[in-house]
Write a protein that holds these residues in place. Structure first.
Motif, PDB file in Angstrom:
ATOM      1  N   ILE A   1       0.884  -1.178   0.014  1.00 53.06           N
ATOM      2  CA  ILE A   1      -0.078  -0.072  -0.059  1.00 53.06           C
ATOM      3  C   ILE A   1       0.859   1.097   0.008  1.00 53.06           C
ATOM      4  O   ILE A   1       2.019   1.277   0.654  1.00 53.06           O
ATOM      5  N   ASN A   2       0.195   2.297  -0.417  1.00 54.72           N
ATOM      6  CA  ASN A   2       0.948   3.628  -0.695  1.00 54.72           C
ATOM      7  C   ASN A   2       0.326   4.374   0.157  1.00 54.72           C
ATOM      8  O   ASN A   2      -0.986   5.048  -0.081  1.00 54.72           O
ATOM      9  N   ILE A   3       0.637   5.086   1.617  1.00 52.96           N
ATOM     10  CA  ILE A   3      -0.034   5.819   2.461  1.00 52.96           C
ATOM     11  C   ILE A   3       0.138   7.089   2.224  1.00 52.96           C
ATOM     12  O   ILE A   3       1.100   7.791   2.345  1.00 52.96           O
ATOM     13  N   HIS A   4      -1.242   8.075   2.320  1.00 54.97           N
ATOM     14  CA  HIS A   4      -1.077   9.465   2.439  1.00 54.97           C
ATOM     15  C   HIS A   4      -1.747   9.572   3.699  1.00 54.97           C
ATOM     16  O   HIS A   4      -2.699   9.142   4.262  1.00 54.97           O
ATOM     17  N   CYS A   5      -0.731  10.394   4.573  1.00 57.38           N
ATOM     18  CA  CYS A   5      -1.123  10.816   5.951  1.00 57.38           C
ATOM     19  C   CYS A   5      -0.858  12.199   6.141  1.00 57.38           C
ATOM     20  O   CYS A   5       0.401  12.632   6.054  1.00 57.38           O
ATOM     21  N   ARG A   6      -1.688  12.822   6.456  1.00 54.33           N
ATOM     22  CA  ARG A   6      -1.751  14.546   6.565  1.00 54.33           C
ATOM     23  C   ARG A   6      -2.497  14.891   7.935  1.00 54.33           C
ATOM     24  O   ARG A   6      -3.572  14.550   8.060  1.00 54.33           O
ATOM     25  N   ASN A   7      -1.838  15.324   9.056  1.00 54.67           N
ATOM     26  CA  ASN A   7      -2.120  15.726  10.277  1.00 54.67           C
ATOM     27  C   ASN A   7      -3.024  14.529  10.932  1.00 54.67           C
ATOM     28  O   ASN A   7      -4.055  14.839  11.648  1.00 54.67           O
ATOM     29  N   ALA A   8      -2.561  13.215  10.679  1.00 60.63           N
ATOM     30  CA  ALA A   8      -3.282  12.095  11.117  1.00 60.63           C
ATOM     31  C   ALA A   8      -2.428  11.034  11.311  1.00 60.63           C
ATOM     32  O   ALA A   8      -2.670   9.816  11.222  1.00 60.63           O
ATOM     33  N   PHE A   9      -1.319  11.082  12.081  1.00 54.56           N
ATOM     34  CA  PHE A   9      -0.154  10.038  12.294  1.00 54.56           C
ATOM     35  C   PHE A   9      -0.877   9.030  13.330  1.00 54.56           C
ATOM     36  O   PHE A   9      -0.885   7.882  12.791  1.00 54.56           O
ATOM     37  N   ASN A  10      -1.169   9.620  14.152  1.00 59.07           N
ATOM     38  CA  ASN A  10      -1.739   8.609  15.211  1.00 59.07           C
ATOM     39  C   ASN A  10      -3.106   7.791  14.841  1.00 59.07           C
ATOM     40  O   ASN A  10      -3.220   6.840  15.033  1.00 59.07           O
ATOM     41  N   GLU A  11      -3.838   8.224  13.699  1.00 56.36           N
ATOM     42  CA  GLU A  11      -5.137   7.539  13.318  1.00 56.36           C
ATOM     43  C   GLU A  11      -4.522   6.484  12.517  1.00 56.36           C
ATOM     44  O   GLU A  11      -5.130   5.605  12.381  1.00 56.36           O
ATOM     45  N   VAL A  12      -3.695   6.933  11.418  1.00 59.68           N
ATOM     46  CA  VAL A  12      -2.985   5.917  10.587  1.00 59.68           C
ATOM     47  C   VAL A  12      -2.427   4.884  11.211  1.00 59.68           C
ATOM     48  O   VAL A  12      -2.635   3.753  10.827  1.00 59.68           O
ATOM     49  N   TYR A  13      -1.524   5.205  12.036  1.00 60.99           N
ATOM     50  CA  TYR A  13      -0.572   4.170  12.897  1.00 60.99           C
ATOM     51  C   TYR A  13      -1.462   3.218  13.569  1.00 60.99           C
ATOM     52  O   TYR A  13      -1.210   1.901  13.591  1.00 60.99           O
ATOM     53  N   GLU A  14      -2.453   3.801  14.301  1.00 59.64           N
ATOM     54  CA  GLU A  14      -3.614   2.807  14.888  1.00 59.64           C
ATOM     55  C   GLU A  14      -4.019   1.513  14.177  1.00 59.64           C
ATOM     56  O   GLU A  14      -4.223   0.502  14.422  1.00 59.64           O
ATOM     57  N   ILE A  15      -4.506   2.312  12.710  1.00 59.76           N
ATOM     58  CA  ILE A  15      -5.114   1.405  11.752  1.00 59.76           C
ATOM     59  C   ILE A  15      -4.031   0.199  11.289  1.00 59.76           C
ATOM     60  O   ILE A  15      -4.333  -0.771  11.287  1.00 59.76           O
ATOM     61  N   LEU A  16      -2.787   0.847  11.094  1.00 63.03           N
ATOM     62  CA  LEU A  16      -1.721  -0.053  10.683  1.00 63.03           C
ATOM     63  C   LEU A  16      -1.331  -1.284  11.660  1.00 63.03           C
ATOM     64  O   LEU A  16      -1.162  -2.283  11.341  1.00 63.03           O
TER      65      LEU A  16
END
Length: 255
Positions: free
Chosen positions: A127-142
């Motif tokens: 996957i190619n991840i776009h993350c902007r102002n959302a590190f915690n939210e993205v990391y939690e899902i990962l």
């Protein structure tokens, strides 16, 4: 020397002559591998056209950008999936969460992100991840989705050393772009402390143009400025940066 742009929207060039000129500039600079992230149902066709025009150099990704996750997003994703049938794709992307523009769609973005991670696993693709102002939210899902099939690139990384290490621990590579050339961004200090084994290069053209062209539209040919900056930070040759980061891209994408 072979450089790889692991994330470019160069297909936004709708003028064939301009696109041809930009591609020749890439080839002249040793940039012969370009990976094209999808954004919406509307961008599938221009990506296909660019892949057909440059089959040895351009490689498609397919996905729904988080900023496109609005009312009716499921239908748009279904269209993207349907139009991807028969097209060789090398990653699902760009996908993720963006809370810079709109925080009200967080739940929908999370749902779309998880669904596309599942799609990538079904296809055995990164996957190619776009993350902007959302590190915690993205990391939690990962963390929730982590298994032997979850892998890919954290596109346009601009975080802290601690965040970089968290991503690397999950088995992801960090996409380093033009921000590393910005004087006060602080990314240069982080990259200096990271092994090249965890990095890939990208432009995100036409966005995030590196110095000395900051403020103007970006293009994949400017990847050389990013590569040179990384080389300077690690006090090695740009050829070494190209070799390692291109090999990393081959490991991720399988081509």
């Amino acid at each position: 020397m072979v450089l790889t742009d692991t994330h470019t929207h160069q297909y936004y060039d709708t003028d064939e002559a301009l696109l041809s000129q930009h591609m020749q500039q890439c080839f002249d600079a040793g940039i012969s591998r370009l990976f094209l992230p999808n954004v919406s149902a509307e961008s599938v066709d221009p990506i296909q056209q660019m892949v057909q025009a440059y089959p040895e150099n351009c490689f498609a990704m397919m996905g729904l950008h988080p900023c496109e996750v609005k009312a009716g997003w499921q239908q748009q994703l279904d269209i993207i999936k349907a139009e991807s049938t028969g097209l060789q794709i090398y990653a699902v992307g760009e996908i993720g969460i963006d809370l810079y523009w709109d925080k009200t769609t967080l739940q929908e973005q999370q749902d779309a992100f998880v669904q596309q991670i599942t799609w990538a696993k079904e296809l055995n693709l990164p996957i190619n991840i776009h993350c902007r102002n959302a590190f915690n939210e993205v990391y939690e899902i990962l963390q929730q989705e982590k298994d032997e099939k979850l892998r890919g690139i954290f596109h346009c990384f601009g975080g802290t050393l601690e965040q970089a290490q968290q991503i690397i621990t999950l088995g992801f590579y960090l996409g380093i772009g033009g921000v590393v050339t910005y004087k006060n961004a602080g990314l240069d200090k982080v990259v200096q402390q990271l092994s090249l084994q965890h990095l890939v290069l990208e432009t995100d053209a036409p966005y995030l143009t590196p110095v000395p062209y900051r403020g103007k539209p970006n293009q994949s040919a400017y990847l050389t400025y990013i590569a040179q900056k990384v080389a300077d930070l690690h006090q090695i040759s740009v050829e070494q940066v190209a070799e390692t980061t291109t090999q990393n891209s081959k490991t991720i994408f399988g081509i």
